[in-house]
Design an enzyme around this catalytic site. Structure first.
Site, short mmCIF file in Angstrom:
data_model
loop_
_atom_site.label_atom_id
_atom_site.label_comp_id
_atom_site.label_asym_id
_atom_site.label_seq_id
_atom_site.Cartn_x
_atom_site.Cartn_y
_atom_site.Cartn_z
N ASP A 55 1.60 -1.93 18.43
CA ASP A 55 1.62 -0.92 17.31
C ASP A 55 1.44 0.42 17.95
O ASP A 55 2.67 1.21 17.57
CB ASP A 55 0.58 -0.98 16.07
CG ASP A 55 0.67 0.11 15.21
OD1 ASP A 55 1.47 -0.15 14.28
OD2 ASP A 55 -0.15 1.01 15.30
N GLU A 108 -6.63 -6.26 10.62
CA GLU A 108 -5.88 -7.17 10.17
C GLU A 108 -6.40 -8.53 10.55
O GLU A 108 -7.00 -8.50 11.47
CB GLU A 108 -4.44 -7.18 10.92
CG GLU A 108 -3.61 -5.81 10.63
CD GLU A 108 -3.07 -5.65 9.10
OE1 GLU A 108 -2.98 -6.81 8.30
OE2 GLU A 108 -2.61 -4.72 8.75
N GLY A 119 -3.27 4.04 5.38
CA GLY A 119 -3.79 4.23 4.16
C GLY A 119 -2.66 4.59 3.13
O GLY A 119 -1.79 5.29 3.42
N GLU A 169 8.79 9.53 8.71
CA GLU A 169 7.50 10.42 8.89
C GLU A 169 6.67 9.57 8.68
O GLU A 169 5.41 9.42 9.61
CB GLU A 169 7.54 11.42 7.85
CG GLU A 169 6.40 12.25 8.17
CD GLU A 169 6.42 13.11 9.46
OE1 GLU A 169 7.24 14.08 9.53
OE2 GLU A 169 5.65 12.71 10.38
N LYS A 211 5.12 3.31 18.14
CA LYS A 211 4.85 4.69 17.66
C LYS A 211 5.37 5.58 18.75
O LYS A 211 5.90 6.59 18.73
CB LYS A 211 3.52 5.00 17.04
CG LYS A 211 3.37 4.31 15.74
CD LYS A 211 1.88 4.23 15.44
CE LYS A 211 1.59 3.39 14.04
NZ LYS A 211 0.13 3.14 13.89
N GLY A 223 0.85 8.14 10.38
CA GLY A 223 0.39 8.03 8.73
C GLY A 223 0.77 9.43 8.18
O GLY A 223 2.00 9.79 8.17
N LYS A 241 8.01 1.21 12.18
CA LYS A 241 7.94 1.84 13.63
C LYS A 241 8.57 0.44 14.36
O LYS A 241 9.34 0.97 15.38
CB LYS A 241 6.68 2.19 13.76
CG LYS A 241 5.59 1.07 13.70
CD LYS A 241 4.42 1.34 13.17
CE LYS A 241 4.50 1.41 11.67
NZ LYS A 241 3.45 1.69 10.80
N VAL A 267 4.99 6.91 11.95
CA VAL A 267 4.06 7.43 12.94
C VAL A 267 2.88 8.31 12.65
O VAL A 267 3.09 9.35 12.03
CB VAL A 267 4.75 8.16 14.23
CG1 VAL A 267 3.84 8.46 15.32
CG2 VAL A 267 6.03 7.34 14.64
N THR A 324 0.71 -1.23 -0.05
CA THR A 324 0.06 0.13 0.05
C THR A 324 0.82 1.33 0.08
O THR A 324 0.74 2.27 -0.78
CB THR A 324 -0.90 0.00 1.29
OG1 THR A 324 -1.77 -1.12 1.26
CG2 THR A 324 -1.78 1.18 1.14
N1 HSE Z 1 -2.44 -0.92 11.77
C1 HSE Z 1 -2.11 0.44 12.31
C2 HSE Z 1 -3.57 1.26 12.51
C3 HSE Z 1 -1.68 1.38 10.99
O1 HSE Z 1 -4.56 0.51 12.65
O2 HSE Z 1 -3.47 2.52 12.80
C4 HSE Z 1 -0.12 1.24 10.87
O3 HSE Z 1 0.45 1.15 11.59
#
Ligand code: HSE
Length: 427
Positions: free
Chosen positions: A200, A189, A301, A128, A204, A133, A104, A131, A14
């Site tokens: 996750d 996921e 995204g 960049e 970050k 997006g 990350k 963290v 992506t």
């Molecule tokens: N899976 C993460 C989220 C995005 O749901 O924010 C990538 O770190």
């Protein structure tokens, strides 16, 4: 013509696909921004023949080969905290190539080491997209919010968790039901552990704390709690008290040291963080006399993350080679953690109890023993001897004291489920 910046991609999912498409479609305007052409000289991914919506050029089979090629920059989008991503990043820097990554997990573990390697070679390490997006929070903490220092960073850093919590609130459905729907819709996921377990967010937060406090990212002194135990009842009670439940990454400089943690928290309705809905991310950074700054935007995204990677590439094309974490890697301090449980906040507590004489007195007694003072309380009556919820908001109290009181309360034969404790943040 000015010499182009030559770019090679390891990973064309992506994020990588989005960057390639934007570089191909917007080459002229990006060249003007970068001061020189941005030229793709290498591509590598798991499958060469997948349909991607752009032309695959300069293919190589082995990502490690990119480090030996003629690129100026390697865009590492392989993922994973060790293995090929680490090997490629090290090899790229060793052979004089800048590295841009959205990884990350890699940087939370090896960020200081890779930053030192980059600096020793006069190269840039940029992240960049790792963290939040598309939110430009890495550059902001690294280069903008610097004059007065940052004392607190609070972030909604995982869109999956924020989407689930928002849906639970909107529909009254359980965590499991909403997660399952989100998986069917492709919003979560297939293995959601890293997202809903808080891992996750932890990766970050470690990077944000590193940038904010000039320290080596540190996952080893960071309690991490996810959202799987949050019930629709907690969300409904939160609303009744005027709060919303958000999974926050929190890093604070306190007199006792740095307090960093990932946990669901009660955030006052109507405040900026509380109003962040769905898959959006947000960061509140408190920069001493310069005040609080609030950032909100898409945390994942194609376009938001590709935007972040391209901003890094343009920075490099322009010659911005400053240190990855804002100060030289050798000056990054090691975290001096605040003692476990020393954080202070008010709490939301919920006890599932048998509605029998003495239960309230027993709970209040244990709380009093640990100096936990109750600010307000709700108990909804049902038939005698049926289970009911007792919900309390406490005054400000040390986290360790609440934990100790709840440990004893959980042992009572009148308390029929593990008590729920959620801190109130920024009320
Ligand atoms: N899976 C993460 C989220 C995005 O749901 O924010 C990538 O770190």
């Amino acid at each position: 013509m000015t010499r182009p910046l030559k770019i090679a991609f390891a990973g064309l999912g992506t994020v990588g696909g989005g960057v390639v498409k934007a570089l191909q479609k917007r080459s002229e305007i990006l060249e003007a921004r970068a001061g020189r052409p941005l030229e793709i000289v290498g591509m590598c991914a798991r499958s060469r023949h997948k349909s991607r919506g752009f032309e695959v050029t300069n293919w190589v089979d082995d990502p490690q080969a990119l480090a030996a090629g003629d690129a100026d920059v390697i865009v590492e989008l392989i993922g994973g905290e060790d293995g090929p991503a680490l090997a490629l990043s090290e090899a790229a820097l060793e052979s004089g190539k800048h590295v841009v990554t959205a990884n990350k997990a890699l940087l939370a573990r090896h960020g200081a080491h890779l930053a030192a390697l980059a600096e020793s070679k006069g190269l840039a390490l940029r992240f960049e997209a790792a963290v939040a997006g598309g939110i430009p929070i890495v550059k902001s903490l690294r280069e903008s919010l610097i004059a007065y220092g940052v004392v607190t960073v609070r972030g909604i850093l995982n869109g999956t968790c924020n989407y689930i919590l928002t849906q639970m609130e909107a529909t009254g459905r359980s965590f499991e039901e909403v997660l399952s729907d989100a998986q069917h819709l492709g919003y979560a996921e297939a293995d959601p552990t890293l997202d809903v377990g808080g891992g996750d967010t932890a990766h970050k937060l470690a990077l944000l704390a590193g940038l904010a406090f000039g320290m080596t990212p540190d996952l080893d002194h960071m309690p991490v709690e996810g959202i799987a135990h949050i019930s629709p009842e907690d969300i409904a009670f939160a609303r009744e008290f005027g709060y919303r439940i958000k999974l926050l990454g929190i890093a604070k400089a306190t007199a006792q040291g740095i307090d960093q943690r990932v946990q669901p928290a009660m955030v006052k309705a109507g405040t900026p963080l509380a109003d962040v809905d769905g898959a959006f991310n947000a960061v509140m950074a408190v920069a001493n006399d310069a005040g609080p700054f609030f950032f909100e935007g898409r945390g994942a995204g194609e376009a938001p993350t590709a935007n972040a990677v391209i901003a890094d590439l343009v920075d490099i094309a322009r010659g911005n080679m400053g240190p990855a974490f804002g100060i030289p890697a050798h000056s990054l301090i090691s975290l001096s953690p605040a003692p476990a449980g020393s954080a202070v906040s008010a709490f939301y507590l919920r006890f599932q109890v048998l509605d029998v004489p003495g239960v309230l007195a027993e709970i209040a007694g244990h709380l009093a023993k640990w100096r936990v003072s109750i600010e307000s309380m709700i108990q909804r009556g049902r038939a005698p001897s049926e289970a009911v919820s007792i919900v309390m908001i406490t005054h400000e109290t040390k986290h360790a004291d609440v934990q100790r009181a709840l440990k004893t309360i959980a042992l009572s034969d009148k308390v029929i489920a593990p008590p729920c404790m959620i801190p109130m943040e920024a009320r």
